[in-house]
Design an enzyme around this catalytic site. Structure first.
Site, short mmCIF file in Angstrom:
data_model
loop_
_atom_site.label_atom_id
_atom_site.label_comp_id
_atom_site.label_asym_id
_atom_site.label_seq_id
_atom_site.Cartn_x
_atom_site.Cartn_y
_atom_site.Cartn_z
CB CYS A 159 -0.98 0.00 1.18
SG CYS A 159 -0.18 0.04 2.78
CB CYS A 198 -4.27 2.69 3.06
SG CYS A 198 -2.64 3.40 3.05
CB CYS A 252 -3.42 -0.97 8.29
SG CYS A 252 -1.74 -0.86 7.66
CG ASP A 253 0.32 -5.13 7.38
OD1 ASP A 253 0.12 -3.94 7.07
OD2 ASP A 253 1.16 -5.86 6.81
#
Length: 69
Positions: A2, A8, A23-24
């Site tokens: 991203c 994102c 999101c990670d």
């Protein structure tokens, strides 16, 4: 991935408990979308909160770019 994208939101994080995060890089309470044991994963991914998260990158970078000399 991203980091190169305009927006994102496609690199979600799924914990062993079923908790799904935006999101990670943001596995924190403020980015918890929900739990896939309670809601279908596609419903959580398509939520307004996740869409906002994805567009915030673009919106923030555009505001910052407009302030540069």
């Amino acid at each position: 991935m991203c980091v190169h994208a305009r927006t994102c939101g496609s690199q979600l994080a799924l914990e062993h408990t079923g908790d799904l995060y935006s999101c990670d890089h943001y596995v924190e309470p403020g980015y918890l979308l929900g739990n896939i044991n309670d809601k279908h994963m596609l419903e959580v991914i398509a939520s307004p909160a996740q869409r906002k998260f994805g567009h915030d990158k673009h919106d923030t970078s555009m505001r910052e770019a407009s302030r540069r000399p």
